[in-house]
Design a protein around this motif. Structure first.
Motif, PDB file in Angstrom:
ATOM      1  N   PRO A   3       0.818  -1.228   0.000  1.00 42.58           N
ATOM      2  CA  PRO A   3       0.000   0.000   0.000  1.00 42.58           C
ATOM      3  C   PRO A   3       0.849   1.273   0.000  1.00 42.58           C
ATOM      4  CG  PRO A   3      -0.732  -1.529   1.708  1.00 42.58           C
ATOM      5  CD  PRO A   3       0.582  -2.038   1.205  1.00 42.58           C
ATOM      6  N   GLU A   4       2.006   1.240   0.635  1.00 46.85           N
ATOM      7  CA  GLU A   4       2.845   2.445   0.674  1.00 46.85           C
ATOM      8  C   GLU A   4       3.371   2.771  -0.725  1.00 46.85           C
ATOM      9  OE1 GLU A   4       4.262   1.781   5.289  1.00 46.85           O
ATOM     10  OE2 GLU A   4       5.792   1.886   3.724  1.00 46.85           O
ATOM     11  N   ALA A   5       3.742   1.728  -1.463  1.00 47.63           N
ATOM     12  CA  ALA A   5       4.221   1.945  -2.831  1.00 47.63           C
ATOM     13  C   ALA A   5       3.109   2.509  -3.700  1.00 47.63           C
ATOM     14  CB  ALA A   5       4.741   0.634  -3.420  1.00 47.63           C
ATOM     15  N   GLU A   6       1.895   1.969  -3.545  1.00 43.56           N
ATOM     16  CA  GLU A   6       0.770   2.429  -4.362  1.00 43.56           C
ATOM     17  C   GLU A   6       0.427   3.881  -4.035  1.00 43.56           C
ATOM     18  OE1 GLU A   6      -0.511   1.487  -6.969  1.00 43.56           O
ATOM     19  OE2 GLU A   6      -2.330   2.723  -7.052  1.00 43.56           O
ATOM     20  N   THR A   7       0.478   4.232  -2.748  1.00 36.98           N
ATOM     21  CA  THR A   7       0.207   5.616  -2.341  1.00 36.98           C
ATOM     22  C   THR A   7       1.267   6.551  -2.932  1.00 36.98           C
ATOM     23  OG1 THR A   7      -0.761   4.785  -0.297  1.00 36.98           O
ATOM     24  CG2 THR A   7      -0.178   7.112  -0.338  1.00 36.98           C
ATOM     25  N   THR A   8       2.508   6.094  -2.931  1.00 37.23           N
ATOM     26  CA  THR A   8       3.600   6.897  -3.491  1.00 37.23           C
ATOM     27  C   THR A   8       3.429   7.064  -4.997  1.00 37.23           C
ATOM     28  OG1 THR A   8       5.030   5.959  -1.782  1.00 37.23           O
ATOM     29  CG2 THR A   8       6.123   7.095  -3.598  1.00 37.23           C
ATOM     30  N   ARG A   9       3.024   5.971  -5.652  1.00 37.20           N
ATOM     31  CA  ARG A   9       2.805   6.036  -7.101  1.00 37.20           C
ATOM     32  C   ARG A   9       1.712   7.049  -7.437  1.00 37.20           C
ATOM     33  NH1 ARG A   9      -0.281   4.616 -11.024  1.00 37.20           N
ATOM     34  NH2 ARG A   9      -1.887   3.843  -9.609  1.00 37.20           N
ATOM     35  N   GLN A  10       0.640   7.024  -6.648  1.00 37.02           N
ATOM     36  CA  GLN A  10      -0.464   7.966  -6.894  1.00 37.02           C
ATOM     37  C   GLN A  10       0.003   9.414  -6.702  1.00 37.02           C
ATOM     38  OE1 GLN A  10      -3.678   6.667  -4.373  1.00 37.02           O
ATOM     39  NE2 GLN A  10      -3.920   4.748  -5.484  1.00 37.02           N
ATOM     40  N   VAL A  27       3.579   6.728 -14.149  1.00 33.55           N
ATOM     41  CA  VAL A  27       4.278   5.558 -13.593  1.00 33.55           C
ATOM     42  C   VAL A  27       3.339   4.363 -13.626  1.00 33.55           C
ATOM     43  CG1 VAL A  27       5.521   4.624 -11.599  1.00 33.55           C
ATOM     44  CG2 VAL A  27       5.555   7.082 -12.030  1.00 33.55           C
ATOM     45  N   GLU A  28       3.750   3.331 -14.352  1.00 30.66           N
ATOM     46  CA  GLU A  28       2.919   2.140 -14.472  1.00 30.66           C
ATOM     47  C   GLU A  28       2.818   1.379 -13.170  1.00 30.66           C
ATOM     48  OE1 GLU A  28       3.565  -1.029 -17.496  1.00 30.66           O
ATOM     49  OE2 GLU A  28       3.855   0.728 -18.782  1.00 30.66           O
ATOM     50  N   ALA A  29       3.972   1.170 -12.543  1.00 29.45           N
ATOM     51  CA  ALA A  29       3.998   0.438 -11.273  1.00 29.45           C
ATOM     52  C   ALA A  29       5.219   0.906 -10.490  1.00 29.45           C
ATOM     53  CB  ALA A  29       4.081  -1.066 -11.520  1.00 29.45           C
ATOM     54  N   LEU A  30       5.128   0.797  -9.171  1.00 36.20           N
ATOM     55  CA  LEU A  30       6.244   1.218  -8.329  1.00 36.20           C
ATOM     56  C   LEU A  30       6.434   0.166  -7.245  1.00 36.20           C
ATOM     57  CD1 LEU A  30       6.768   4.792  -6.952  1.00 36.20           C
ATOM     58  CD2 LEU A  30       6.835   2.886  -5.384  1.00 36.20           C
TER      59      LEU A  30
END
Lengths: 83, 224
Positions: free
Chosen positions: A19-26, A35-38
């Motif tokens: 979830p932290e990576a997804e929040t950062t990506r957003q 960014v496709e994925a992080l």
């Protein structure tokens, strides 16, 4: 004894939600980046003394298995360099 | 003869746990982790909080303190051990129970009341309830998402070791009732030795004035 730096990279196993990576990506998308994925990872640098690189790697691996990584969540890799 | 509530630097539900147990007539006292377990210990609570500032991973550092070695041995010998919230994270990190509690699926700290469905009554922790009973306990955590390796959840279910699942007021274990993205809505389990780990706080639901008494049945496992 020779001096080494063992570098341990601990990351989530494939399929474990980050979830932290997804929040950062957003947040990056909000800044206008595409960014496709992080993926995130923790990196530990261990300065230690050992007879040879293989022993240094063995020590760092044991530290990772016993504390730095959680086998339910993580996979890891260890590299060793002369210091 | 006392239940030891183990205090680490950063524990903050330790005094609540002692008070909740004493309210039920159960002798309990705080035990500083570096002092080891008291000789006359009759049970162990790993309380909630932020031991070691949640450094590395929530519970990871406390799980490697020497007292946890004592707790593992005591649990294997049949002593009741309960890990709540940060105590549950410590319990999984210390292999008292399988799996891990990690970052909530939406990266939020969730502090609210939850409904739980009692999934087994065949443990000291849940024998005070009816099977399928719906109880209400508060949660307060950012890392409560239960994760377990593929295949091991089936083993837990087969061995009847899932204590509670998050549900709605009608007992349905739907995604909307899952506050943190836990696998299969699991809120609490028991390890092989019978040690219980759970994210909801039974000690915060023991006094009528502070939001219900549904947690009492769990703590009654410590009654001899």
């Amino acid at each position: 004894m020779p001096a080494f730096t063992a570098t341990v990279t601990v990351r989530l196993k494939q399929g474990v939600l980050d979830p932290e990576a997804e929040t950062t990506r957003q947040a990056l998308e909000r800044l206008g980046f595409d960014v496709e994925a992080l993926r995130t990872a923790d990196r530990f640098e261990l300065d230690l003394a050992a007879a040879d690189p293989a022993t240094a790697e063995e020590q760092a691996t044991e530290m990772t298995e016993r504390l730095l990584a959680n086998p339910t969540l993580h996979e890891y890799e260890v590299t060793v360099d002369r210091r | 003869m006392t239940v030891a509530v183990i205090r680490f630097g950063g524990s903050n539900c330790d005094r609540d746990a002692v008070r909740a147990l004493r309210t039920l007539g159960i002798d309990a006292e705080l035990a500083w982790h570096a002092d080891g377990l008291p000789a006359d210990v009759t049970g162990v609570v790993l309380p909630g909080g932020f031991s070691y500032g949640d450094y590395l991973r929530a519970g990871a550092i406390a799980a490697r303190t020497p007292i946890l070695e004592e707790v593992r041995r005591a649990a294997a010998g049949g002593l009741p051990v309960l890990g709540v919230c940060n105590g549950a994270q410590i319990g999984c990190e210390a292999s008292l129970a399988p799996g891990a509690f990690t970052t909530n699926d939406r990266s939020r700290f969730r502090c609210e009341h939850t409904f739980l469905r009692v999934e087994t009554t065949d443990t000291p922790w849940t024998r005070a309830y009816e099977a399928g009973e719906i109880i209400e306990l508060p949660i307060a955590h950012a890392e409560g998402r239960f994760v377990i390796e593929p295949g091991r959840l089936e083993t837990l279910e087969r061995d009847d070791r899932v204590l509670f699942r998050y549900c709605d007021a009608d007992g349905r274990t739907i995604a909307a009732a899952n506050p943190n993205g836990s696998t299969d809505n699991v809120a609490g389990i028991v390890g092989k030795t019978g040690a219980a780990v759970m994210m909801p706080h039974p000690e915060r639901a023991t006094l009528p004035d502070t939001g219900g008494t549904d947690g009492r049945g769990i703590l009654r496992a410590f009654v001899n």
